[in-house]
Design a protein around this motif. Sequence first.
Motif, PDB file in Angstrom:
ATOM      1  N   ILE A 138       2.301   4.573   0.939  1.00  0.00           N
ATOM      2  CA  ILE A 138       2.737   4.980   2.274  1.00  0.00           C
ATOM      3  C   ILE A 138       3.455   3.831   2.975  1.00  0.00           C
ATOM      4  CG2 ILE A 138       1.925   5.658   4.573  1.00  0.00           C
ATOM      5  CD1 ILE A 138      -0.321   7.238   3.169  1.00  0.00           C
ATOM      6  N   ALA A 139       2.928   2.613   2.823  1.00  0.00           N
ATOM      7  CA  ALA A 139       3.572   1.444   3.434  1.00  0.00           C
ATOM      8  C   ALA A 139       4.977   1.238   2.879  1.00  0.00           C
ATOM      9  CB  ALA A 139       2.715   0.204   3.191  1.00  0.00           C
ATOM     10  N   ARG A 140       5.118   1.414   1.568  1.00  0.00           N
ATOM     11  CA  ARG A 140       6.448   1.269   0.955  1.00  0.00           C
ATOM     12  C   ARG A 140       7.403   2.330   1.472  1.00  0.00           C
ATOM     13  NH1 ARG A 140       8.210   3.993  -3.320  1.00  0.00           N
ATOM     14  NH2 ARG A 140       6.102   4.507  -4.059  1.00  0.00           N
ATOM     15  N   GLU A 141       6.939   3.564   1.577  1.00  0.00           N
ATOM     16  CA  GLU A 141       7.810   4.656   2.003  1.00  0.00           C
ATOM     17  C   GLU A 141       8.139   4.599   3.493  1.00  0.00           C
ATOM     18  OE1 GLU A 141       5.512   8.008   0.793  1.00  0.00           O
ATOM     19  OE2 GLU A 141       6.153   7.900  -1.321  1.00  0.00           O
ATOM     20  N   ARG A 142       7.168   4.158   4.300  1.00  0.00           N
ATOM     21  CA  ARG A 142       7.354   4.135   5.756  1.00  0.00           C
ATOM     22  C   ARG A 142       8.022   2.864   6.259  1.00  0.00           C
ATOM     23  NH1 ARG A 142       6.172   8.747   9.032  1.00  0.00           N
ATOM     24  NH2 ARG A 142       4.662  10.036   7.903  1.00  0.00           N
ATOM     25  N   GLY A 143       7.938   1.803   5.455  1.00  0.00           N
ATOM     26  CA  GLY A 143       8.516   0.536   5.879  1.00  0.00           C
ATOM     27  C   GLY A 143       7.601  -0.263   6.785  1.00  0.00           C
ATOM     28  N   VAL A 144       6.388   0.217   6.982  1.00  0.00           N
ATOM     29  CA  VAL A 144       5.362  -0.507   7.729  1.00  0.00           C
ATOM     30  C   VAL A 144       4.012  -0.221   7.080  1.00  0.00           C
ATOM     31  CG1 VAL A 144       6.581  -0.494   9.952  1.00  0.00           C
ATOM     32  CG2 VAL A 144       5.015   1.389   9.381  1.00  0.00           C
ATOM     33  N   SER A 145       3.098  -1.184   7.202  1.00  0.00           N
ATOM     34  CA  SER A 145       1.743  -0.986   6.701  1.00  0.00           C
ATOM     35  C   SER A 145       0.851  -0.690   7.903  1.00  0.00           C
ATOM     36  CB  SER A 145       1.260  -2.233   5.959  1.00  0.00           C
ATOM     37  OG  SER A 145      -0.048  -2.048   5.468  1.00  0.00           O
ATOM     38  N   GLY A 146       0.406   0.545   8.015  1.00  0.00           N
ATOM     39  CA  GLY A 146      -0.280   0.974   9.220  1.00  0.00           C
ATOM     40  C   GLY A 146      -1.791   0.893   9.169  1.00  0.00           C
ATOM     41  N   TYR A 147      -2.367   0.610  10.320  1.00  0.00           N
ATOM     42  CA  TYR A 147      -3.807   0.742  10.528  1.00  0.00           C
ATOM     43  C   TYR A 147      -3.981   1.582  11.791  1.00  0.00           C
ATOM     44  CZ  TYR A 147      -2.751  -3.262  13.589  1.00  0.00           C
ATOM     45  OH  TYR A 147      -2.180  -4.085  14.523  1.00  0.00           O
ATOM     46  N   VAL A 148      -5.117   2.248  11.912  1.00  0.00           N
ATOM     47  CA  VAL A 148      -5.330   3.172  13.019  1.00  0.00           C
ATOM     48  C   VAL A 148      -5.924   2.441  14.218  1.00  0.00           C
ATOM     49  CG1 VAL A 148      -6.518   5.274  13.772  1.00  0.00           C
ATOM     50  CG2 VAL A 148      -5.662   5.086  11.422  1.00  0.00           C
ATOM     51  N   GLY A 149      -5.299   2.640  15.387  1.00  0.00           N
ATOM     52  CA  GLY A 149      -5.806   2.018  16.611  1.00  0.00           C
ATOM     53  C   GLY A 149      -5.776   0.509  16.535  1.00  0.00           C
ATOM     54  N   ASP A 150      -6.934  -0.109  16.861  1.00  0.00           N
ATOM     55  CA  ASP A 150      -6.981  -1.576  16.829  1.00  0.00           C
ATOM     56  C   ASP A 150      -7.340  -2.132  15.460  1.00  0.00           C
ATOM     57  OD1 ASP A 150      -9.662  -0.974  16.620  1.00  0.00           O
ATOM     58  OD2 ASP A 150     -10.291  -2.018  18.444  1.00  0.00           O
ATOM     59  N   GLY A 151      -7.518  -1.241  14.487  1.00  0.00           N
ATOM     60  CA  GLY A 151      -7.796  -1.696  13.123  1.00  0.00           C
ATOM     61  C   GLY A 151      -9.197  -2.221  12.920  1.00  0.00           C
ATOM     62  N   SER A 152     -10.119  -1.852  13.802  1.00  0.00           N
ATOM     63  CA  SER A 152     -11.486  -2.361  13.675  1.00  0.00           C
ATOM     64  C   SER A 152     -12.359  -1.518  12.749  1.00  0.00           C
ATOM     65  CB  SER A 152     -12.147  -2.431  15.058  1.00  0.00           C
ATOM     66  OG  SER A 152     -12.225  -1.136  15.647  1.00  0.00           O
ATOM     67  N   GLY A 153     -11.891  -0.316  12.394  1.00  0.00           N
ATOM     68  CA  GLY A 153     -12.646   0.498  11.447  1.00  0.00           C
ATOM     69  C   GLY A 153     -12.779  -0.223  10.121  1.00  0.00           C
ATOM     70  N   ARG A 154     -13.956  -0.153   9.511  1.00  0.00           N
ATOM     71  CA  ARG A 154     -14.236  -0.935   8.309  1.00  0.00           C
ATOM     72  C   ARG A 154     -14.552  -0.056   7.112  1.00  0.00           C
ATOM     73  NH1 ARG A 154     -18.912  -3.999  11.336  1.00  0.00           N
ATOM     74  NH2 ARG A 154     -18.932  -1.885  12.229  1.00  0.00           N
ATOM     75  N   TRP A 155     -14.110  -0.515   5.943  1.00  0.00           N
ATOM     76  CA  TRP A 155     -14.406   0.141   4.673  1.00  0.00           C
ATOM     77  C   TRP A 155     -15.236  -0.790   3.801  1.00  0.00           C
ATOM     78  CZ3 TRP A 155      -9.458   2.617   2.088  1.00  0.00           C
ATOM     79  CH2 TRP A 155      -9.227   3.890   2.650  1.00  0.00           C
ATOM     80  N   PRO A 156     -16.312  -0.296   3.188  1.00  0.00           N
ATOM     81  CA  PRO A 156     -16.969  -1.080   2.147  1.00  0.00           C
ATOM     82  C   PRO A 156     -16.086  -1.097   0.899  1.00  0.00           C
ATOM     83  CG  PRO A 156     -17.977   1.092   2.316  1.00  0.00           C
ATOM     84  CD  PRO A 156     -16.964   0.995   3.426  1.00  0.00           C
ATOM     85  N   ALA A 157     -16.239  -2.107   0.085  1.00  0.00           N
ATOM     86  CA  ALA A 157     -15.376  -2.257  -1.089  1.00  0.00           C
ATOM     87  C   ALA A 157     -16.164  -2.836  -2.252  1.00  0.00           C
ATOM     88  CB  ALA A 157     -14.187  -3.174  -0.752  1.00  0.00           C
ATOM     89  N   VAL A 158     -15.704  -2.508  -3.478  1.00  0.00           N
ATOM     90  CA  VAL A 158     -16.312  -3.051  -4.685  1.00  0.00           C
ATOM     91  C   VAL A 158     -15.273  -3.043  -5.793  1.00  0.00           C
ATOM     92  CG1 VAL A 158     -17.178  -0.809  -5.519  1.00  0.00           C
ATOM     93  CG2 VAL A 158     -18.342  -2.915  -6.215  1.00  0.00           C
ATOM     94  N   HIS A 159     -15.311  -4.062  -6.644  1.00  0.00           N
ATOM     95  CA  HIS A 159     -14.412  -4.081  -7.795  1.00  0.00           C
ATOM     96  C   HIS A 159     -14.908  -3.084  -8.830  1.00  0.00           C
ATOM     97  CE1 HIS A 159     -12.494  -5.573 -11.503  1.00  0.00           C
ATOM     98  NE2 HIS A 159     -11.497  -5.869 -10.678  1.00  0.00           N
ATOM     99  N   VAL A 160     -13.971  -2.428  -9.513  1.00  0.00           N
ATOM    100  CA  VAL A 160     -14.333  -1.319 -10.403  1.00  0.00           C
ATOM    101  C   VAL A 160     -15.234  -1.747 -11.551  1.00  0.00           C
ATOM    102  CG1 VAL A 160     -12.242  -1.556 -11.833  1.00  0.00           C
ATOM    103  CG2 VAL A 160     -13.396   0.680 -11.654  1.00  0.00           C
ATOM    104  N   ASP A 161     -15.082  -2.953 -12.073  1.00  0.00           N
ATOM    105  CA  ASP A 161     -15.950  -3.365 -13.181  1.00  0.00           C
ATOM    106  C   ASP A 161     -17.373  -3.614 -12.693  1.00  0.00           C
ATOM    107  OD1 ASP A 161     -16.041  -4.064 -16.096  1.00  0.00           O
ATOM    108  OD2 ASP A 161     -16.829  -5.927 -15.265  1.00  0.00           O
ATOM    109  N   ASP A 162     -17.514  -4.149 -11.472  1.00  0.00           N
ATOM    110  CA  ASP A 162     -18.844  -4.297 -10.896  1.00  0.00           C
ATOM    111  C   ASP A 162     -19.496  -2.933 -10.708  1.00  0.00           C
ATOM    112  OD1 ASP A 162     -19.002  -7.102 -10.664  1.00  0.00           O
ATOM    113  OD2 ASP A 162     -17.822  -7.079  -8.830  1.00  0.00           O
ATOM    114  N   ALA A 163     -18.698  -1.948 -10.300  1.00  0.00           N
ATOM    115  CA  ALA A 163     -19.223  -0.593 -10.112  1.00  0.00           C
ATOM    116  C   ALA A 163     -19.685   0.001 -11.435  1.00  0.00           C
ATOM    117  CB  ALA A 163     -18.165   0.298  -9.469  1.00  0.00           C
ATOM    118  N   GLY A 164     -18.884  -0.153 -12.488  1.00  0.00           N
ATOM    119  CA  GLY A 164     -19.256   0.375 -13.796  1.00  0.00           C
ATOM    120  C   GLY A 164     -20.511  -0.267 -14.336  1.00  0.00           C
ATOM    121  N   ARG A 165     -20.640  -1.562 -14.134  1.00  0.00           N
ATOM    122  CA  ARG A 165     -21.847  -2.274 -14.597  1.00  0.00           C
ATOM    123  C   ARG A 165     -23.067  -1.787 -13.829  1.00  0.00           C
ATOM    124  NH1 ARG A 165     -23.470  -7.183 -12.636  1.00  0.00           N
ATOM    125  NH2 ARG A 165     -21.394  -7.497 -11.731  1.00  0.00           N
ATOM    126  N   LEU A 166     -22.895  -1.492 -12.542  1.00  0.00           N
ATOM    127  CA  LEU A 166     -24.003  -1.013 -11.732  1.00  0.00           C
ATOM    128  C   LEU A 166     -24.480   0.357 -12.199  1.00  0.00           C
ATOM    129  CD1 LEU A 166     -25.919  -1.175  -9.337  1.00  0.00           C
ATOM    130  CD2 LEU A 166     -24.070  -0.305  -7.883  1.00  0.00           C
TER     131      LEU A 166
END
Length: 300
Positions: free
Chosen positions: A175-203
Amino acid sequence: MRVFVTGASGWIGSHTVPHLIAAGHDVVGLGYSDDSARRVEALGATVHRGGLDDLESLRAGAKGADAVVHLAFKHDFDDYVGAGRVERAAVETFVDELAGSGRALLLASGLVGTPGVTMTENDRSLFSGPDAPRGGSEGLALEAADRGVRSVALRFSATVHGVGDHGFTAVLTQIARERGVSGYVGDGSGRWPAVHVDDAGRLVALAVDKAPAGSAVHAVAEEGVPSREIAEAIGRAVGVPAVSVDPADAADHFGWLSRFWGMDAVASSAITRERLGWEPVGPTLVEDIAAGAYDHAARG
């Protein structure tokens, strides 16, 4: 153990199967097409042909297994309710087959709690009933612990990142490539948890061996990465500025992803780490983006 894996050829599944095999398990992977069957075989697993709509095939796969790892899901966001019905029917089929046996059912779920509150493994899913997201399948499965099923909810971070990922972070990059901007919603304070895929598979492999009945496992390495930081990292990778998108315009800007992007979903994995002896070692989400993990989406 003999482990039946749906979604074995998918993003998380393809990183889970090698860990299951390394742990000494005999893995049977669901193959819904010739291509997915080839990918399952390439991972070193045996192929069981069928799809999520083929309930008899799912039942047959579960019948000969000591554990079922259900990772497949129809990611049809144009008919998300329909996808939820398919999911619920699949889980009902697994529960009926495994009931009273003490065998394991581990199923993929998500991490959506109360904004501003860190979700833990002791918190129950907000979604229940057949009309809930994903057909309320997590609650349905965990209730099966009372029916003699070692059911476990595998709650994955909003972004399970890594080289080759085509999930949410890849879509945001596109979307950032197509729109020409990388967007975040509002003030960008919303948070996502994250994990690397190999750590997830091992878990997942650890959970097959160790997770108790009726428990939830959190595949979380970073409890909550602010969406503004994610957007800025994507902007640097694509070569476009990061900008705020008014919440009223989010649906137009991000399409179907707007229902997830900008939400505040913070989650802990402290109980998971202590209970299963799991410690993530992969790169962070921002490190992965900076290292080129999403170049395929950034360059088109």
